[in-house]
Design a protein around this motif. Structure first.
Motif, mmCIF file in Angstrom:
data_model
loop_
_atom_site.group_PDB
_atom_site.id
_atom_site.type_symbol
_atom_site.label_atom_id
_atom_site.label_comp_id
_atom_site.label_asym_id
_atom_site.label_seq_id
_atom_site.Cartn_x
_atom_site.Cartn_y
_atom_site.Cartn_z
ATOM 1 N N ALA A 164 38.774 47.989 46.660
ATOM 2 C CA ALA A 164 39.178 46.590 46.509
ATOM 3 C C ALA A 164 38.192 45.688 47.267
ATOM 4 C CB ALA A 164 40.591 46.394 47.060
ATOM 5 N N TRP A 165 37.823 46.129 48.472
ATOM 6 C CA TRP A 165 36.875 45.336 49.259
ATOM 7 C C TRP A 165 35.534 45.220 48.529
ATOM 8 C CZ3 TRP A 165 36.827 41.863 52.808
ATOM 9 C CH2 TRP A 165 35.600 41.507 53.382
ATOM 10 N N ALA A 223 45.013 42.342 36.615
ATOM 11 C CA ALA A 223 46.358 41.929 36.214
ATOM 12 C C ALA A 223 46.810 42.733 35.005
ATOM 13 C CB ALA A 223 46.351 40.440 35.875
ATOM 14 N N GLU A 224 45.879 42.897 34.080
ATOM 15 C CA GLU A 224 46.225 43.632 32.856
ATOM 16 C C GLU A 224 46.559 45.082 33.199
ATOM 17 O OE1 GLU A 224 43.831 45.136 28.902
ATOM 18 O OE2 GLU A 224 42.848 43.799 30.322
ATOM 19 N N GLY A 234 46.658 50.198 44.116
ATOM 20 C CA GLY A 234 45.205 49.941 44.044
ATOM 21 C C GLY A 234 44.889 48.597 43.419
ATOM 22 N N TYR A 235 45.510 48.320 42.273
ATOM 23 C CA TYR A 235 45.154 47.064 41.595
ATOM 24 C C TYR A 235 45.697 45.848 42.354
ATOM 25 C CZ TYR A 235 43.017 49.581 37.803
ATOM 26 O OH TYR A 235 42.161 50.380 37.083
ATOM 27 N N SER A 236 46.826 46.033 43.067
ATOM 28 C CA SER A 236 47.311 44.891 43.847
ATOM 29 C C SER A 236 46.361 44.646 45.029
ATOM 30 C CB SER A 236 48.735 45.122 44.337
ATOM 31 O OG SER A 236 48.755 46.219 45.216
ATOM 32 N N TRP A 242 54.557 41.667 47.815
ATOM 33 C CA TRP A 242 54.376 40.760 48.961
ATOM 34 C C TRP A 242 52.910 40.558 49.306
ATOM 35 C CZ3 TRP A 242 57.864 37.518 49.750
ATOM 36 C CH2 TRP A 242 59.234 37.828 49.626
ATOM 37 N N LEU A 243 52.115 41.621 49.109
ATOM 38 C CA LEU A 243 50.679 41.501 49.388
ATOM 39 C C LEU A 243 50.071 40.417 48.497
ATOM 40 C CD1 LEU A 243 48.374 42.950 51.019
ATOM 41 C CD2 LEU A 243 47.799 44.073 48.890
ATOM 42 N N LEU A 244 50.444 40.444 47.222
ATOM 43 C CA LEU A 244 49.890 39.450 46.293
ATOM 44 C C LEU A 244 50.322 38.036 46.690
ATOM 45 C CD1 LEU A 244 50.267 41.214 42.833
ATOM 46 C CD2 LEU A 244 48.178 40.747 44.077
ATOM 47 N N LEU A 245 51.577 37.902 47.107
ATOM 48 C CA LEU A 245 52.043 36.560 47.484
ATOM 49 C C LEU A 245 51.325 36.082 48.755
ATOM 50 C CD1 LEU A 245 55.831 36.844 46.650
ATOM 51 C CD2 LEU A 245 54.097 35.560 45.421
#
Length: 2019
Positions: free
Chosen positions: A466-467, A488-489, A503-505, A556-559
């Motif tokens: 992700a980084w 997102a998809e 992973g994707y989040s 929560w991570l996304l928010l």
């Protein structure tokens, strides 16, 4: 000191000085000798050599200190190498004897060491000249080595190193002996000895082949052992030795290989050996037995870190090319290291190993490889990742479990992934946009590879992937939106996979966190997308227990990540967020209790994780959206927060029930809670203080924690200056990221993303490459300590006391290691609290609280842990600061005094000496003045305690603190302190570097204390200054980098205070050498010093640096120097490519900036070449752009191809290229430098921008250099930059291009008149701009390019329409884009980026249109010679001649759509400038070019582009009669249906005029009301020009005249503008606007009058009331147009002619000023103002006129008085002629004809004339008064106001007096003008007025004319005067009645030299004129005659002149009855 400056030692002087000063005297002499020997005459030296040798050898036995012995040895060796070498062997034997001596007493040691140093120096200097004596010497040294103590061992080893260096291969016979003796010392207990051995062996390996062949393995083992328990210096030295030996084994030096047939090691063997150290430390090899394989203790960290450094040395030694070729092998090797089980035995060890491997990769890849090679390396890394990933997938999919070792492989692979992905991210980020080939090439598939890792089973690997994606998006912002969409998809498609959700989040969170680094942002809709995904995840979390945890965390991570997008986006989702937060926590106490009883361990884990996540999102909200934190929002946030607080107290019970695995989740909740509370104001949670403090104290006193975890905050809370005591200066080295592991606090340096996934979206701490949150255990304690500091100041005294007592109890209870940990944590918390108190300006509390705190702190001052002692000292200082009472401070100081006097142990002496320093630091000089003497005396005594270097270090450090804080109060102690510092510098062994560092600090502080006094020449000051210089010299010669850095900063301070006394010729070369140092602190110090020197003496600095480069070029060996023919500036540019430290880079930028400012204009070619070389080094990556662009262009562009090729093939000369081509960051800096050079040249000399002048200057002075001669280079550089891959460089290139166009547009081409020099570069400009308009170019570049286009088109360079079309077409294409409306489908960037681009395009078009209209107007103003038919084809015109309307023909077709877009844009701007309280009026769906979400950023874009658009719209409205023609044809166009378009169709033309007027005026007035100071002057000008253009149009005139309040408002605003803006251009433009307003009002009034006149012809009275003032004549301020105008005009007049203000004259301080000629601009301004003033009465009713006329006339006559000044050419200034015209306008105004105002009017006219008469009074104080202008004014009064003036005797007398003065003037020009004016008075129709003047002045006139007889006219001016006089006379005669005419005149002058005979005899008809009354004539008149004489005077018709002759001197004549 001066006595020491002689070739021989001045022994008499030495004998006279005190014992203490002798060492300094000797050292100073040796310093002098060192400089002088090299330069001295060899004959002189040889003469005195014997005596010199005796003196020097005598010093050997005088026990010299370390610096002295070093210099002594150097001088002896130099002396022998210059003079005779006869006695060298004697001296050598003498030294050897001293070394052999058996005397082991400490007193004899310095002598022995001096002898050892001399031996080393001899061999180093003379080497093989010393013949075969070396075996004895070496044996002698080795023997001594065995018995020596540590200082001796170190010195002998350094001497051996020098011997080896001098002898080279000749000493081969002794190599083995040295090796055997030295290697055992590699593990010596003294670190200094280890360093010396490493250096000695490094020298040995240059020649000793066995070291890197047969002994290679043993060497490696030795080095590993040496690293155990090592310090930083040893690690660096041993790593250098190990790395070099390994590199040599792999690639031996040619000479050594030739001598012996050696077997070279292979790369695998070498790497295998190094890996052994990394994985197994110094405990031996695999061969040494089986127990190693079984595992066992992990490697010591020091060894691992040392070996890591050795890897870097190894690769660096082999070089960048080797790394390029062998990168695959190297990469797979280092990745294998980190996957080895021994490297990853525990989690922390694994993190440490990863750090080491990352460091290896970054330090080699990052600095050794160029951009192209880095891309290749990126490919390799990518392949390694996909290979690992395939292996992992095989294990994961292996359902049958056939692969038994699989699980271990997967866990090992995570570490490989982390290292590889981290490095890949770093490469891409450092390459920035240059990395696009790496991302785009499908064969690599980089994005696929990285995203595949998001499904890795390990969280660490997923986070690293992700980084890496975040890094890619930062480097290539156009990837950000597609990557978000892809993630997102995938989340939606793979909802059922826990890894995928996680992973994707992570990836989405990382990308969102990076948005703040992408100025162009992301579309607003992505925020909604994220919220919907997060909501969905949280909602479905409970549906599937397998996914509950991941979905909760992900949601929560996304928010939390969403919050980083800032308030403008979060505002829309806040209500939903508040609801989500409320629902996560129980609503009431009851629910909490109920919940405790429910659930199992899994549900509790999910619950705790969910609540931690919610709190984390809240923390992110509070941190990133402070604007949204209203009281209401905080109140609603507090509900869940308080609930969390309550829940925490229940958690221990839950853990007891459900198991310890919940501890981590519980700790996470606490961490998040502490974090958010630390950000909220403490007042909001006062209610939970008690519970909170219980938790916090329990947290850091480890109450419920069995492990001894310590906080990591202590160092940051202690003072930065104490780093020398705590060793935290390691933070400032290049090895910081790995050296952190060796710090003593828990888990130091083990930061990793997996410890806290939320850090993936937070901002990266400054100086870090990647976020590294510490393990949870440490983070929680850190957070509790930080929060404790926030809360403590708000807690009651009672609770403070309880806590402090509790702390003491906790420390007492704990034992051993635990006690240390508890104490460290408690001290950090106390420091945090004291810091909080100081920041809040609170006090500590009453006596008992202080007592308790003091006891706590004092107890720690005697702690054996130095860090705790540091913290205690700091706490004591802070406490003194907070309490701030003298008695308390005295008590503290006294305690330490007593302790220091009695204590003998090191610990308490160090602790209490620091306490004194800290007290002074925090209380300052004044507060602790009374303790100063005692403190200094105690510390000076402690500093001399040679038995303990630790005590010396702490005492000196404290002393430095005291000197710093006492300032001038310390002045009395400077001398003793300085002498102590010098003594210690000369005696303390160099191995005690800390003491030397502290001595450096003391010296620096002392220099600051003495300050500017250092410039003085008094005896004491000279001594102080020379002592400081000696001290600096000693430190400069020290082996430790930190001490050298201290020396440089001392010299820097000395240079600041006494620049003349710092010798730059020696300092600059020393700094240049340090630029290549391997120590960051030393490089920093060197650059910081250069920066200061370059500010004052840039040219000297550069010259000294060049001299050093020349020395290197002449073959003199200068250690590692990178200065070549490009000089110091070239070296600094080179440093920018591989330095990563921010401070250092910023200083390099500044230094180069100072050099540029001082030298660029003088050495123009040099600097331009520098920039060009940097810019030309585009890698092949960037080279292709010009061709790619060409491929898809039309065939007509072929002719531009050549220029492109010419530019891209640059810089490929056969010059040796630097190791790394300049990176993009450096190239951007070079492009900025280019712009600065252009600016500097502009300020320096106009010839830089004039080709003809430049060529002539060049021919006169070939060395001179002018910018215009380098134009092709400038264009070429701008082109290269503008077409690069790097976006930042493209921006800089376009900026440079714009600057070049602006500055050179008007430079003519001398060889082709009528053409400009830039014309030949059209193709290049077009080629540079074209790529910026390609569809995939980022908006900011297109916006900039549009700006350049408009500059180019408007510059008037291009004369051919077809050439212009190329650039014009680019703008047309972008205009189509601008018309596409909002929300186009393929949006990559945020809406505000689109706004920016569209507005830039509209602004560019507006600028072009403004220029086009200007050209058109000028063309129309010129008389058109050839009348062309309008429809003639443009092509028929000569291609070179730009037809006057050609530019407008380019704009014309686009005008219908442009005008609408412009108007829409102005509407938007008008709405956006509304104050915040009207925000509800903004359209809910945004404007034509902005969306409501991006309103804040859009404002900035509108602010930058509205002004030219306003001007363009004004021009368009004016030229089309407010769009009247447009209304008729309602053009169907491609313009989007803008939100007002629908309404406008229904409006009538009048309404639309009104709307547009309001819009234009509204925008202008709003802006002019509050022009921000930073607004460019062009905006103000555009706005004013728009207003005056607008008001030229009849529609606008009508509108503004009908709405008088609007006009008044506008005038008030303009008045206000004048108050704030000075430039005359603005004031002139304001007067133009005022004039238009007045004209509009006048027209309106005329119309009203004519209408009234038609209606009521009979009633004249109605005419009297029309106009301002009505019947009463009262003008009301605020609604009167005339009053507003007067205010403004008076302001302008008084601004330029302050004397007009009567109050100024009345003030006592007033000094009367002589009237003087105004500057041209001011004169024009005053003239305009006067002209407007004169028209104002016409706006008023007669009564109104009478109200303002006195003021108006007062002002106009005042202007006349102040500006009527004579000039050499007798010209009349514009202001004077305007004043005269004004007087005339007023006097003939209709008011004069109004009956009932007659008396007032007469009085006014008379008083005005009176003041003019008074002003024109001749006066000595005004010798330069312009009488004629005054006379003209008088004449105007007489002619125009005759009725009012007839019979006023006083005035008449005055007027005559003035005329008389003028007639009598000595200046013929004055006479001539006076005659002309008199004529007009004489001829006036009102006889009663003219007759008195004729009577009074005609006789004088005749007198004057008669005088001509005596003095003939000598000049044309005198002749003209006479002619004018005759003209008057002739007219007078003509005016007489027929019978009275009689005009004789004595004008023989006119006869010239005409011979008498020519005169005809008198004719009869002449006599008849005399009425036959001869008795009237004097007897002696002989005859009259007439003759026609033609004089063509100034184009008037021929005049007849009468002349006569008489013999009399005088006669009187009667004309018109006057005698």
């Amino acid at each position: 000191m001066e006595l020491a400056h002689s070739l021989l030692l001045n022994e008499e002087a030495l004998a006279q000085i005190t014992e203490a000063k002798r060492p300094v005297f000797i050292f100073e002499w040796l310093r002098f000798l060192d400089k002088v020997l090299v330069a001295a005459n060899k004959v002189d030296v040889k003469e005195k050599q014997k005596k010199l040798v005796d003196q020097l050898t005598g010093l050997i036995s005088s026990a010299p200190g370390p610096p002295t012995r070093k210099l002594l040895a150097k001088n002896l060796a130099t002396l022998y190498s210059i003079g005779d070498t006869f006695t060298v062997f004697q001296t050598l034997d003498k030294c050897n004897d001293i070394i052999k001596s058996k005397d082991d007493t400490p007193a004899y040691l310095p002598t022995k060491l001096a002898a050892v140093a001399c031996v080393g120096a001899f061999y180093e200097k003379m080497g093989r000249m010393l013949g075969s004596s070396f075996p004895d010497t070496i044996n002698n040294l080795l023997k001594a080595l065995k018995s020596a103590e540590s200082q001796g061992r170190g010195e002998i080893l350094l001497s051996l190193q020098k011997v080896l260096n001098g002898l080279g291969g000749a000493a081969a016979s002794c190599h083995r002996d040295i090796y055997k003796n030295a290697r055992s010392l590699l593990t010596d207990r003294s670190m200094a000895v280890r360093c010396a051995v490493a250096k000695c062996l490094s020298e040995l390996q240059n020649e000793a082949v066995f070291m890197w062949t047969t002994e290679l393995e043993n060497m490696a083992t030795l080095c590993f052992k040496a690293l155990e328990g090592s310090n930083y210096g040893v690690r660096v030295a041993v790593a250098k030795l190990l790395g070099t030996v390994m590199a040599t084994a792999l690639m031996p030096k040619q000479a050594a290989v030739m001598r012996q047939n050696v077997k070279r090691a292979t790369l695998e063997e070498v790497l295998e050996l190094m890996a052994t150290g990394f994985l197994r430390g110094g405990s031996g090899f695999l061969k040494s037995g089986g127990e190693m394989l079984k595992g066992g203790a992990s490697v010591s960290r020091e060894v691992r870190v040392g070996v890591t450094q050795a890897y870097v040395v190894f690769v660096t030694t082999l070089g960048g090319q080797w790394l390029e070729r062998n990168f695959a092998t190297f990469l797979s090797h280092v990745l294998d290291l980190v996957s080895h089980p021994r490297a990853t035995q525990t989690h922390v060890e694994a993190v440490y190993s990863r750090r080491c491997v990352s460091f290896m990769l970054r330090a080699t890849l990052g600095s050794l490889l160029g951009e192209k090679a880095q891309i290749a390396a990126g490919k390799e890394i990518c392949q390694a990742i996909s290979k690992q990933m395939r292996a992992v997938e095989a294990v994961v999919n292996d359902l049958n479990g056939e692969n038994k070792t699989g699980a271990a492989d997967v866990s090992a692979s995570q570490h490989v992934m982390v290292c590889a992905l981290k490095e890949l991210g770093s490469i891409v980020q450092s390459l920035s946009a240059t990395s696009s080939p790496l991302i785009q090439e499908p064969s690599i598939g980089l994005l696929e590879t990285v995203t595949s890792v998001l499904l890795h089973p390990s969280m660490a690997a997923r986070l690293a992937a992700a980084w890496c994606l975040r890094c890619i998006a930062m480097a290539l912002p156009y990837q950000l939106t597609p990557l978000l969409d892809r993630c997102a998809e995938r989340i939606n498609n793979l909802k059922s996979s826990p890894e995928a959700v996680s992973g994707y989040s992570f990836a989405m969170a990382a990308l969102l966190g990076g948005v703040h680094q992408c100025p162009l942002g992301i579309p607003h809709s992505k925020g909604k997308l994220v919220v919907s995904i997060a909501e969905d995840l949280l909602r479905t979390a409970a549906q599937n227990s397998r996914l509950s945890l991941q979905r909760t965390q992900a949601g929560w991570l996304l928010l939390g990540a969403l919050m980083t997008l800032g308030p403008s986006l979060v505002r829309y989702h806040l209500p939903k967020m508040l609801l989500l937060w409320r629902n996560v926590f129980p609503r009431s106490q009851k629910e909490l209790e109920a919940e405790k009883a429910r659930g199992d361990s899994f549900t509790w884990q999910v619950t705790l994780e969910g609540r931690a996540g919610a709190l984390c999102a809240m923390r992110s909200f509070v941190a990133h959206c402070p604007e949204l934190l209203t009281e209401d929002v905080i109140r609603r946030l507090m509900t869940p927060v308080e609930c969390a607080m309550t829940m925490i107290s229940h958690v221990p019970a839950i853990i007891k029930v459900h198991g310890a695995h919940l501890k981590a989740s519980a700790a996470m909740v606490r961490l998040r809670l502490y974090d958010i509370l630390a950000l909220l104001p403490p007042k909001t949670y006062e209610g939970i203080f008690n519970a909170l403090l219980r938790e916090l104290v329990a947290e850091f006193t480890l109450t419920d924690n069995s492990s001894n975890t310590t906080t990591s905050l202590l160092r940051s809370l202690c003072h930065y200056d104490d780093s020398v005591l705590m060793g935290s200066w390691l933070q400032e080295t290049d090895h910081k990221s790995i050296e952190d592991q060796l710090q003593p606090n828990s888990a130091s340096g083990s930061g990793a993303l997996e410890h806290d996934p939320s850090s993936i979206y937070l901002r990266v701490p400054v100086g870090e490459a990647i976020p590294g949150p510490l393990p949870l255990g440490v983070s929680v304690i850190d957070a509790s300590v930080a929060l404790f500091g926030v809360v403590f100041p708000h807690v009651s005294f009672k609770h403070r006391l309880q806590m402090l007592d509790h702390f003491a109890e906790c420390i007492k209870q704990a034992k051993g290691v635990r006690q240390q940990s508890v104490q460290l944590n408690i001290f950090t918390a106390v420091l945090s609290a004291l810091k909080g108190l100081a920041e809040n300006k609170s006090t500590l509390g009453p006596e008992e609280v202080r007592k308790s705190a003091l006891a706590l702190v004092m107890g720690a001052l005697d702690n054996s842990n130095p860090i705790l002692r540091c913290a205690a000292g700091e706490a004591l200082g802070r406490m003194a600061q907070v309490v701030g009472e003298a008695t308390f401070i005295a008590r503290m100081a006294q305690t330490s005094f007593d302790k220091l006097k009695s204590a003998r142990d090191v610990v308490s002496r160090t602790g209490h000496s620091l306490a004194l320093g800290c007290l002074h630091r925090y209380v300052g000089g004044i507060g602790s003045g009374q303790h100063l003497k005692t403190s200094v005396s105690i510390l000076l005594a402690l500093a001399q305690d040679g038995s303990s270097h630790e005590v010396q270090t702490w005492a000196l450090h404290s002393l430095a603190l005291i000197v710093d804080s006492s300032g001038p109060m310390y002045r009395g102690y400077v001398e003793p302190t300085l002498s102590l510092v010098l003594t210690l510098l000369l005696t303390v062994p160099p191995s005690h570097t800390e003491v030397h560092q502290c001595l450096g600090r003391c010296l620096g502080a002392l220099i600051t204390t003495v300050g500017p006094e250092l410039q003085g020449n008094g005896a004491t000051i000279s001594t102080i200054r020379s002592s400081c210089l000696v001290g600096c010299a000693i430190m400069q010669d020290h082996s430790d980098s930190l001490v050298q850095a201290a020396a440089i900063s001392c010299l820097q301070q000395l240079h600041m205070f006494a620049p003349r006394h710092v010798n730059l010729s020696s300092l600059v070369p020393c700094l240049c050498v340090h630029l290549c140092s391997s120590h960051l602190l030393l490089r920093r110090a060197a650059v910081a010093c250069l920066r200061q020197l370059a500010q004052r003496e840039a040219s000297e600095v550069c010259e000294y640096a060049m001299s050093l480069a020349k020395k290197a070029g002449d073959g003199k060996k200068v250690a590692n120097l990178n200065i070549t023919e490009t000089g110091l500036e070239g070296a600094l540019f080179g440093m920018l490519d591989h330095e990563t430290d921010r401070k250092l880079c910023s200083d390099i930028h500044d230094t180069l900036g100072h050099m540029l400012s001082s030298l660029a204009v003088e050495k123009l070619s040099h600097w331009l070449k520098l920039c060009k070389d940097v810019l030309a080094a585009t890698t092949d990556v960037g080279g292709a752009v010009a061709f790619e662009v060409e491929k898809d262009e039309d065939s007509e562009k072929k002719d531009e191809m050549d220029d492109d090729i010419m530019f891209t093939g640059l810089g490929e000369d056969d010059k040796p290229k630097p190791s790394v081509a300049p990176r993009w960051v450096t190239r951007v800096f070079a492009a900025d430098c280019l712009c600065r050079i252009i600016l500097l040249c502009e300020n320096a000399d106009k010839a830089h921008f004039d080709l003809a002048a430049a060529r002539s200057a060049k021919s006169k002075n070939p060395k001179g250099d002018l910018l215009v001669l380098h134009l092709s280079d400038l264009i070429r550089m701008a082109f290269m930059a503008a077409t690069d891959h790097s976006n930042q460089l493209r921006m800089a290139g376009l900026q440079a291009l714009e600057d070049i166009i602006k500055k050179f547009a008007s430079v003519p081409e001398p060889e082709f008149p009528g053409h400009v020099i830039l014309e030949q570069y059209q193709a290049n400009v077009g080629a540079a701009l074209r790529p910026a308009f390609s569809p995939d170019t980022p908006s900011d570049i297109t916006a900039k390019a549009s700006q350049v286009c408009s500059t180019w088109i408007g510059s008037g360079v291009v004369s051919d329409l077809n050439d212009l079309r190329r650039v014009h077409n680019l703008l047309v294409s972008s205009l189509d884009k601008a018309q596409a409306g909002k929300g186009s489908s393929s949006q990559l960037y945020s809406e505000s980026a689109t706004t920016m681009e569209k507005l830039a395009v509209l602004k560019a078009w507006a600028e072009v249109y403004v220029v086009a209209m200007k050209i058109k107007k000028e063309a129309e103003a010129k008389p058109d010679k050839t009348i062309r038919s309008g429809d003639e084809d443009e092509d028929d015109l000569g291609a070179d001649v730009l037809p006057p309307d050609s530019l407008i023909t380019l704009v014309q077709p686009e005008l219908p759509s442009l005008s609408r877009l412009w108007l829409a844009m102005l509407r938007d701007y008008a709405l956006l400038t509304l104050p915040a309280e009207f925000s509800s009026q903004l359209p809910p769906d945004g404007g034509a070019f902005y969306t409501p979400e991006t309103i804040d950023t859009a404002r900035l874009h509108y602010r930058g582009s509205w002004a030219p658009v306003l001007h363009a719209v004004a021009l368009w409205l004016n030229s089309t009669g407010f769009g009247a023609c447009e209304e008729k044809e309602e053009v169907s166009s491609k313009v989007p249906a803008l939100h007002s378009g629908a309404l406008s169709t229904a409006k009538t033309f009048e309404e639309s005029v009104k709307d547009r007027m309001h819009l234009m005026l509204g925008v202008s007035i709003e802006f002019l009301c509050f022009p921000r100071p930073e607004e460019p002057i062009e905006h103000v000008m555009s706005c004013l020009q728009a207003l005056s253009t607008l008001l030229e149009s009849p529609c606008a005139k009508t509108h503004i005249a009908e709405d008088q309040l609007l006009a008044v408002e506008l005038l008030n605003v303009l008045h206000r503008l004048l108050l704030t803006r000075d430039p005359p251009v603005i004031q002139l433009q304001v007067t133009a606007v005022v004039q238009e307003i007045i004209r509009a009002a006048l027209n309106h009034l005329q119309q009203q009058k004519s209408n009234k006149g038609k209606v009521k012809e009979g009633q004249i009275d109605s005419q009297l009331i029309l106009g301002e003032g009505g019947e009463t004549g009262e003008l009301v301020p605020g609604s009167s147009l005339v009053f507003a105008s007067m205010e403004l005009l008076v302001f302008i007049l008084v601004r330029h002619l302050p004397q007009l203000n009567t109050r100024v004259k009345e003030s006592p301080s007033h000094v009367p000023m002589r009237p003087q000629r105004l500057p041209e601009e001011s004169a024009r301004l005053v003239a305009n103002t006067v002209a407007i003033l004169a028209e104002l009465p016409l706006l008023c009713s007669p009564a109104g006129s009478m109200t303002i006329l006195p003021t108006v006339l007062f002002l106009i006559t005042g202007v006349l008085r102040e500006t009527a000044v004579k000039t050499a050419d007798n010209s009349v200034s514009t202001s004077v002629s305007a004043a005269l015209q004004g007087i005339k306008t007023i006097i003939i105004s209709p008011v004069a004809r109004v009956d009932n105002l007659q008396t007032q009017w007469s009085a006014l006219v008379r008083s005005s004339l009176a003041s003019v008469l008074e002003d024109s009074q001749p006066d000595e104080s005004r010798p330069d008064l312009d009488e004629i202008s005054m006379l003209t004014a008088i004449t105007l009064f007489l002619l125009s106001a005759s009725n009012e003036l007839v019979g006023v005797t006083v005035l008449q007398k005055g007027c005559m007096e003035r005329f008389r003065n003028a007639l009598n003037s000595s200046d013929p020009w004055v006479q001539a003008r006076c005659y002309q004016l008199l004529l007009s008075v004489f001829q006036h129709s009102t006889r009663p007025l003219s007759t008195p003047y004729i009577h009074a002045l005609a006789p004088l006139l005749v007198e004057k004319l008669k005088a001509v007889e005596r003095s003939r006219p000598k000049t044309a001016a005198e002749l003209q005067a006479v002619q004018e006089g005759i003209k008057v006379l002739e007219n007078l005669v003509g005016m007489g009645e027929e019978q009275n005419r009689f005009v004789p005149s004595s004008l023989s002058a006119f006869l010239g030299e005409r011979p008498r005979s020519k005169l005809r005899p008198p004719r009869r008809d002449t006599k008849m004129m005399c009425k036959a009354n001869y008795n009237l004539l004097p007897k002696n008149v002989q005859f009259f005659s007439t003759k026609e004489e033609k004089y063509n005077l100034r184009g008037k018709s021929n005049l007849k002149h009468l002349y006569a002759r008489t013999t009399l001197k005088t006669f009187s004549i009667s004309v018109c009855g006057i005698k």
